[in-house]
Enzyme design. Structure first.
Site, PDB file in Angstrom:
ATOM      1  N   HIS A  80       5.264   9.889   5.240  1.00 40.15           N
ATOM      2  CA  HIS A  80       5.846   9.357   4.012  1.00 40.15           C
ATOM      3  C   HIS A  80       6.661  10.470   3.353  1.00 40.15           C
ATOM      4  O   HIS A  80       6.471  11.648   3.648  1.00 40.15           O
ATOM      5  CB  HIS A  80       4.756   8.840   3.077  1.00 40.15           C
ATOM      6  CG  HIS A  80       4.156   7.548   3.529  1.00 40.15           C
ATOM      7  ND1 HIS A  80       4.277   6.371   2.820  1.00 40.15           N
ATOM      8  CD2 HIS A  80       3.442   7.238   4.639  1.00 40.15           C
ATOM      9  CE1 HIS A  80       3.657   5.404   3.462  1.00 40.15           C
ATOM     10  NE2 HIS A  80       3.138   5.900   4.577  1.00 40.15           N
ATOM     11  N   CYS A 130       1.142   2.508   0.580  1.00 43.90           N
ATOM     12  CA  CYS A 130      -0.205   1.945   0.694  1.00 43.90           C
ATOM     13  C   CYS A 130      -0.658   1.427  -0.665  1.00 43.90           C
ATOM     14  O   CYS A 130      -0.721   2.198  -1.629  1.00 43.90           O
ATOM     15  CB  CYS A 130      -1.181   3.003   1.206  1.00 43.90           C
ATOM     16  SG  CYS A 130      -2.890   2.419   1.285  1.00 43.90           S
TER      17      CYS A 130
END
Length: 300
Positions: free
Chosen positions: A206, A237
């Site tokens: 990420h 998430c």
């Protein structure tokens, strides 16, 4: 020439954190476009609670529609035996088992600490193996946890080793909140390789703190040749506070190509698909290339 395999995760990790639920037919159309652009590995969804993650409720339908005629590996995520049975019923050929290396994230994401989540995955692996489904694995919060801080490299290695014993043919290490540093990545990868010397590793990065490209480059230097990415840098998430978008597929492909690393993916076709995703979710996507009106011809 060095070649890498990129797994496109926009349909799962990209869409799971969006406020809107993209229709099944749009997901299928996007998947076909990505495969036409050269994507050889595609994560199409996850078999999880439709109440907790409604965006993934149609994963079985997406998978069934695509399986008969697409020339790409299609993966789905599984956390529980119920999810494993759903994957088998949908005809899945390859499944990723997912577990968090840190207890804090495991409780938030899977409802139980890491040890219990691993025990639960043992049942999943037995079902999948008996059904002839190939198993890969992902270790979430392999580097940093939003609840517990830096993850002990030995703990990540222990979790990865357990997944290897469950039959995972590839283990992906996830920087779930995009906070890992290249030096940290080196340490964790070394620890995991000590436990799993013969299992290929992948990276799921990420870009929360702008470190994804640096970590991808570090991973390449460490011999890693498998990377996850999401078109336009979308996703995150829903159970990890502070997590923002994945490393953008369009940016990562462009970066690799500039360094002479082959992906087999057409970055110009990705740009068209990225705009389609933006329309589907109702906002502009955040990749670096999305902010450039046109890449100069001399740089293509």
């Amino acid at each position: 020439m060095t070649e890498v395999l990129l797994t496109e995760v926009v349909l799962r990790d990209g869409l799971q954190d969006e406020a809107v639920t993209v229709p099944t037919h749009e997901k299928v159309r996007l998947a076909r476009g990505l495969i036409d652009a050269g994507v050889r590995s595609l994560e199409v969804g996850s078999f999880v609670s439709a109440r907790r993650v409604p965006q993934m409720a149609d994963t079985g339908d997406v998978l069934r529609t695509l399986l008969p005629d697409v020339p790409a590996a299609l993966h789905t995520l599984v956390f529980t035996e119920r999810g494993a049975r759903q994957a088998i019923d949908a005809g899945a050929k390859s499944v990723r088992l997912v577990v968090s290396a840190s207890d804090g994230h495991s409780v938030a994401n899977a409802g139980v600490p890491t040890a219990a989540a691993l025990d639960r995955l043992a049942g999943c692996a037995s079902l999948l193996t008996a059904a002839g489904v190939a198993i890969e694995a992902s270790v979430a919060t392999a580097f940093v946890c939003p609840f517990d801080g830096d993850t002990d490299p030995d703990r990540t290695a222990d979790v990865a080793a357990r997944l290897g014993r469950l039959g995972a043919r590839v283990v992906h290490l996830a920087d779930t909140i995009g906070a890992a540093r290249p030096s940290q990545l080196r340490t964790v990868v070394a620890a995991v390789r000590d436990e799993l010397p013969d299992v290929p590793l992948g990276l799921h990065l990420h870009n929360t703190y702008g470190l994804a490209a640096a970590n991808a480059w570090e991973g390449l230097g460490l011999g890693i040749r498998r990377f996850d990415a999401a078109l336009g840098g979308i996703g995150g998430c829903p159970f990890a506070p502070g997590a923002s978008g994945n490393v953008a597929t369009d940016d990562l492909v462009d970066f690799f190509h500039r360094e002479g690393i082959a992906t087999g993916i057409d970055v110009e076709k990705l740009a068209e698909l990225r705009d389609q995703v933006g329309l589907a979710v109702g906002h502009r996507l955040g990749s670096a290339l999305a902010a450039i009106p046109a890449v100069p011809a001399a740089l293509r």
